[in-house]
Motif scaffolding. Structure first.
Motif, PDB file in Angstrom:
ATOM      1  N   GLY A  51       0.780  -1.233   0.000  1.00  0.00           N
ATOM      2  CA  GLY A  51       0.000   0.000   0.000  1.00  0.00           C
ATOM      3  C   GLY A  51       0.807   1.277   0.000  1.00  0.00           C
ATOM      4  O   GLY A  51       0.250   2.372  -0.076  1.00  0.00           O
ATOM      5  N   THR A  52       2.124   1.182   0.083  1.00  0.00           N
ATOM      6  CA  THR A  52       2.976   2.364   0.062  1.00  0.00           C
ATOM      7  C   THR A  52       3.142   2.874  -1.363  1.00  0.00           C
ATOM      8  O   THR A  52       3.370   2.099  -2.287  1.00  0.00           O
ATOM      9  CB  THR A  52       4.365   2.043   0.647  1.00  0.00           C
ATOM     10  N   GLU A  53       3.011   4.175  -1.539  1.00  0.00           N
ATOM     11  CA  GLU A  53       3.273   4.790  -2.836  1.00  0.00           C
ATOM     12  C   GLU A  53       4.780   4.956  -2.992  1.00  0.00           C
ATOM     13  O   GLU A  53       5.443   5.523  -2.106  1.00  0.00           O
ATOM     14  CB  GLU A  53       2.569   6.145  -2.942  1.00  0.00           C
ATOM     15  N   VAL A  54       5.316   4.469  -4.083  1.00  0.00           N
ATOM     16  CA  VAL A  54       6.762   4.462  -4.309  1.00  0.00           C
ATOM     17  C   VAL A  54       7.100   5.281  -5.549  1.00  0.00           C
ATOM     18  O   VAL A  54       6.464   5.134  -6.594  1.00  0.00           O
ATOM     19  CB  VAL A  54       7.293   3.029  -4.494  1.00  0.00           C
ATOM     20  N   VAL A  55       8.093   6.150  -5.418  1.00  0.00           N
ATOM     21  CA  VAL A  55       8.665   6.880  -6.548  1.00  0.00           C
ATOM     22  C   VAL A  55      10.122   6.453  -6.651  1.00  0.00           C
ATOM     23  O   VAL A  55      10.872   6.553  -5.676  1.00  0.00           O
ATOM     24  CB  VAL A  55       8.576   8.409  -6.358  1.00  0.00           C
ATOM     25  N   LEU A  56      10.526   5.966  -7.814  1.00  0.00           N
ATOM     26  CA  LEU A  56      11.898   5.510  -8.021  1.00  0.00           C
ATOM     27  C   LEU A  56      12.661   6.512  -8.873  1.00  0.00           C
ATOM     28  O   LEU A  56      12.266   6.800 -10.005  1.00  0.00           O
ATOM     29  CB  LEU A  56      11.912   4.143  -8.713  1.00  0.00           C
ATOM     30  N   VAL A  57      13.727   7.083  -8.313  1.00  0.00           N
ATOM     31  CA  VAL A  57      14.630   7.948  -9.079  1.00  0.00           C
ATOM     32  C   VAL A  57      15.803   7.074  -9.496  1.00  0.00           C
ATOM     33  O   VAL A  57      16.584   6.628  -8.655  1.00  0.00           O
ATOM     34  CB  VAL A  57      15.104   9.150  -8.234  1.00  0.00           C
ATOM     35  N   SER A  58      15.898   6.814 -10.782  1.00  0.00           N
ATOM     36  CA  SER A  58      16.874   5.835 -11.265  1.00  0.00           C
ATOM     37  C   SER A  58      17.892   6.439 -12.212  1.00  0.00           C
ATOM     38  O   SER A  58      17.546   7.013 -13.240  1.00  0.00           O
ATOM     39  CB  SER A  58      16.150   4.683 -11.977  1.00  0.00           C
TER      40      SER A  58
END
Length: 373
Positions: A51-58
């Motif tokens: 349920g956690t919103e994840v933003v990936l900076v790659s």
């Protein structure tokens, strides 16, 4: 140690994770290491499924393009870096799409330049884009738009970008993944080197050598990661720095890596944005009276206090404000061009309005658009 920051990461409902090039590529840096990328995706997908919103900076676009272009190492000139990024971005995104797709997660690519977070209108648009993606259940993957960025207008590394994105999206935590498991008191592996488990104030690191240029395929080092944690901390966001191998443990709040506690009194988003997201296009030098007015009275900067102008800028550009001793004391959005200001400095707005016109009875930098540094 660092339990508060680590537990905040474990409880975060919206989190930003940054991964560096060296954590996604082979030892030689010439191609993506799909096993490492898959391991990262598995960990992030597990957290997303909770349920956690994840933003990936790659990072990794330039490194991913090295192999297909027949290069042996990361190119040093900007044009070839941009060519590698152009080829590698598709390779990288395709790999992420397949890996996240196995978990039923949809990804969306967001490419940013400094101007996207410097210009207020672009900043607002970027925020709306992230909000919409997250509301739709999409996992955004963010990178600097290396194919169009210039040396003068770029983040230079994705660590600072990740911290600014964390502030932009209102994240509850930031995890910086690198090829070193933590910050150490000396070069890891040397006698006496100890892990720094927790940092309460960046000033605590003054006696520690944290320099370094990063890996052969990356652009950052430990210095940029500490700077990123400092930026996030100024926004009230806790940060954990560790290796990609420790991502699951870091997300669970376990005692790995180095935890950075946020500042107790976070700076407002406007001040943080001005101080860290903007790249100055020039500078204005001011006298001691103007320094006092800005620092102690919270005033706007007026033409009367200006003693010099350097650089080339236009109305609305960010500029540094420099005191008589040469130290930068503030950054703000200027209301005049670099060509206009030399004719106005040292004069009162009332006199300027009477002599030239009422449009000149305005501040050089309004206090609402000024951040003290």
């Amino acid at each position: 140690m660092g339990g508060g920051a680590r537990q905040a990461i474990a409880r975060a409902r919206r989190i930003v994770v940054k991964v560096g090039s060296s954590s996604l590529t082979s030892a030689a840096g010439g191609e993506l290491d799909l096993a490492r990328l898959t391991a990262l995706v598995n960990a992030l997908s597990a957290r997303r499924s909770e349920g956690t919103e994840v933003v990936l900076v790659s990072s990794g676009a330039i490194a991913a393009g090295i192999g297909p272009l027949g290069m042996n190492t990361r190119p040093s000139d900007l044009a070839r870096q941009q060519a590698a990024a152009s080829v590698g971005q598709g390779v990288l995104l395709s790999a992420y799409d397949r890996a996240f797709g196995r978990h039923g997660h949809t990804i969306g690519l967001v490419l940013l330049t400094v101007d996207d977070i410097t210009r207020r209108t672009s900043y607002t648009n970027a925020k709306r884009t992230f909000d919409s993606l997250l509301d739709l259940g999409v996992l955004p993957i963010v990178n600097e738009n290396d194919t169009v960025a210039t040396h003068e207008v770029r983040f230079g590394d994705n660590d600072r970008l990740a911290a600014l994105v964390a502030q932009l999206v209102g994240a509850d935590g930031l995890v910086l993944l690198t090829d070193v498991d933590a910050l150490y008191t000396a070069k890891p592996g040397t006698p006496g080197a100890e892990r720094v488990a927790e940092v309460g104030d960046p000033a605590e690191l003054a006696s520690i050598s944290i320099g370094g240029t990063g890996s052969a395929v990356g652009s950052g080092g430990m210095t940029t990661k500490v700077e990123a944690a400092t930026i996030a901390g100024a926004a009230g966001i806790p940060t954990v720095l560790t290796s990609a191998d420790n991502v699951t443990a870091a997300l669970a709040g376990e005692d790995v890596g180095t935890a950075f506690r946020p500042q107790r009194r976070s700076r407002g988003s406007r001040a943080l944005w001005l101080a860290h997201a903007t790249t100055p296009r020039g500078a204005v030098q001011i006298d001691e009276g103007a320094v006092t007015a800005l620092r102690e009275r919270g005033r706007s900067l007026l033409p009367a206090g200006i003693t010099g102008v350097t650089g080339s800028f236009v109305d609305g550009d960010p500029v540094d404000v420099v005191g008589p001793d040469g130290a930068v004391i503030a950054r703000g959005l200027v209301n005049y061009t670099s060509g206009e200001l030399p004719h106005l400095m040292g004069r009162s707005t009332k006199d300027l309005a009477k002599e030239i016109g009422p449009q000149y009875e305005r501040e050089v930098i309004h206090r609402d658009h000024l951040a003290l540094l």
